[in-house]
Design an enzyme around this catalytic site. Sequence first.
Site, PDB file in Angstrom:
ATOM      1  CG  HIS A  78      -1.383 -43.564  -9.547  1.00 40.10           C
ATOM      2  ND1 HIS A  78      -0.419 -43.101 -10.417  1.00 40.10           N
ATOM      3  CD2 HIS A  78      -1.343 -42.724  -8.476  1.00 40.10           C
ATOM      4  CE1 HIS A  78       0.162 -42.033  -9.905  1.00 40.10           C
ATOM      5  NE2 HIS A  78      -0.370 -41.795  -8.714  1.00 40.10           N
ATOM      6  CB  CYS A 130       4.089 -68.457  -8.023  1.00 42.23           C
ATOM      7  SG  CYS A 130       4.118 -67.290  -9.399  1.00 42.23           S
ATOM      8  CG  ASP A 177       4.117 -71.900  -6.843  1.00 43.60           C
ATOM      9  OD1 ASP A 177       4.943 -71.418  -6.038  1.00 43.60           O
ATOM     10  OD2 ASP A 177       4.288 -71.865  -8.083  1.00 43.60           O
ATOM     11  CB  THR A 209       8.048 -65.107 -11.963  1.00 46.17           C
ATOM     12  OG1 THR A 209       6.766 -65.542 -12.439  1.00 46.17           O
ATOM     13  CG2 THR A 209       9.169 -65.984 -12.507  1.00 46.17           C
ATOM     14  CG  HIS A 245      -5.230 -41.840  -9.914  1.00 47.69           C
ATOM     15  ND1 HIS A 245      -4.326 -41.928 -10.945  1.00 47.69           N
ATOM     16  CD2 HIS A 245      -4.771 -40.890  -9.071  1.00 47.69           C
ATOM     17  CE1 HIS A 245      -3.334 -41.063 -10.736  1.00 47.69           C
ATOM     18  NE2 HIS A 245      -3.584 -40.425  -9.602  1.00 47.69           N
TER      19      HIS A 245
END
Length: 146
Positions: free
Chosen positions: A98, A65, A8, A67, A133
């Site tokens: 994993h 973005c 963004d 965060t 996994h």
Amino acid sequence: MKIGIGNDHAAVDMKNQVVEYLKGKGYEVVNFGTDTYESCNYPEYGEKVGRAVAAGDVDLGILICGTGVGISLAANKVKGVRAVVCSEPYSAKLSRQHNNTNILAFGARVIGIELAKMIIDEWLSAEFEGGRHQTRVDMITAIENK
């Protein structure tokens, strides 16, 4: 390997630096993000990269973005996407080993470019370990398919 990248307005500069870094390492990069600082809606870019990854148009995705949280939430709504937000390399590595993550997200307002490069390197160099996994990834997919 082809990597889709989305961002963004908060992450234009970091995206440009990441693109150059990836190209310098020999990756093909497809830009799904904005190239302007005008306010925009991160879910659009999370979805674009998510759909490209899920469709196999790109091998993996990177989202940025402010965060990394919002854009990864949007990507994770796309069936087949396993996006992870990482602010340090260890979690990025283990997310691939994993959880077989196929999209990496981080925040341009949270980490700097050098840390972003370390996170990317660990994520891209890690390989899914399968075994126990795979059972867990299958369980995640089953939830998605309900």
